[in-house]
Design a protein around this motif. Sequence first.
Motif, PDB file in Angstrom:
ATOM      1  N   TYR A 200      55.503  74.985  73.470  1.00 16.02           N
ATOM      2  CA  TYR A 200      56.506  75.877  73.317  1.00 16.02           C
ATOM      3  C   TYR A 200      56.992  76.573  74.122  1.00 16.02           C
TER       4      TYR A 200
ATOM      5  N   ASP B  33      51.677  72.065  61.191  1.00 10.53           N
ATOM      6  CA  ASP B  33      52.581  72.194  61.884  1.00 10.53           C
ATOM      7  C   ASP B  33      53.322  73.185  61.948  1.00 10.53           C
TER       8      ASP B  33
ATOM      9  N   CYS C 245      49.311  69.923  64.882  1.00 14.78           N
ATOM     10  CA  CYS C 245      48.640  70.853  66.224  1.00 14.78           C
ATOM     11  C   CYS C 245      47.358  70.836  65.698  1.00 14.78           C
TER      12      CYS C 245
ATOM     13  N   CYS D  23      50.554  69.773  71.279  1.00 15.11           N
ATOM     14  CA  CYS D  23      51.766  70.280  71.049  1.00 15.11           C
ATOM     15  C   CYS D  23      52.034  71.503  72.087  1.00 15.11           C
TER      16      CYS D  23
ATOM     17  N   PHE E 201      55.423  74.494  64.769  1.00 12.07           N
ATOM     18  CA  PHE E 201      56.800  74.076  65.410  1.00 12.07           C
ATOM     19  C   PHE E 201      57.678  73.300  64.650  1.00 12.07           C
ATOM     20  N   GLY E 202      57.085  72.790  63.530  1.00 13.60           N
ATOM     21  CA  GLY E 202      57.884  71.734  63.138  1.00 13.60           C
ATOM     22  C   GLY E 202      58.753  70.713  64.109  1.00 13.60           C
ATOM     23  N   GLN E 203      57.246  70.159  65.092  1.00 13.44           N
ATOM     24  CA  GLN E 203      57.124  69.090  65.393  1.00 13.44           C
ATOM     25  C   GLN E 203      55.872  68.066  65.604  1.00 13.44           C
ATOM     26  N   GLY E 204      55.225  68.102  64.202  1.00  8.31           N
ATOM     27  CA  GLY E 204      54.604  67.513  64.043  1.00  8.31           C
ATOM     28  C   GLY E 204      52.833  67.939  63.818  1.00  8.31           C
TER      29      GLY E 204
ATOM     30  N   ASP F 245      57.130  75.678  79.724  1.00 10.81           N
ATOM     31  CA  ASP F 245      56.274  75.711  78.471  1.00 10.81           C
ATOM     32  C   ASP F 245      54.910  75.492  77.859  1.00 10.81           C
TER      33      ASP F 245
END
Length: 221
Positions: A78, A119, A126, A76, A121-124, A87
């Motif tokens: 951010y 999840d 972690c 992950c 960050f709404g991306q799958g 990032d």
Amino acid sequence: MKPLAALLTATLLSAASLTGCGWLEERMDIQKQTEKRFRLNPNPKEAYRIRIKIDGAPGPMKLMTEMYTGYKAWNCQYTINHFEGADTEPAKDIQTPMQSIGENEYETVVYFDAMLDEDYFGQGVCHWEPENFGVSFKATGKPEETEFNVSDVMENLLKEKKLVKYYWNGAYPYYRNDDGTVYLRSDGTNFTDFGEPLEWFSPERRQDLFSITITFEEVKP
């Protein structure tokens, strides 16, 4: 301050002034706020015992910290600085208490699944894993004393099950300058000795070392 350090500091200060409140402040704030999202696993099961044993130290050794274990979710990312678009991966340090189990010997239990896979960050989801660990000792605990730190990446401990770090007796209780005065940083603290493998020392130096051994074993249910 060395010229390179001074130039770097000036560059960072200039960049901060160009971004209003400063990109350094923004980065720290984003990391602090994001870390609050990360949750501990309410039911961890992957328990491992870490033991620390000091052998041959020139004098008493006082435990200065709890055991810290650093966790990361490598899959992950951010954004930590919107100005740069930089990032980073989610990271979290967890401390566990060290218990004395004998003279100059301690142990603690860490959980490899201490962090909750989620999840964030709404991306799958972690997936967290332990990255490193560490603990520190001093002669009596005074700021001006040498800090003897024993730490490593968790992968090495998982693979070897036993690690040994060697430290120079001459740095106990203080690391000194060539003129015999106690070495002090600007904040009043002394040198930090992270230890080295025995083969890094010459045969002549090996007579003047003490060791800290780290052992690792799974805690069976």
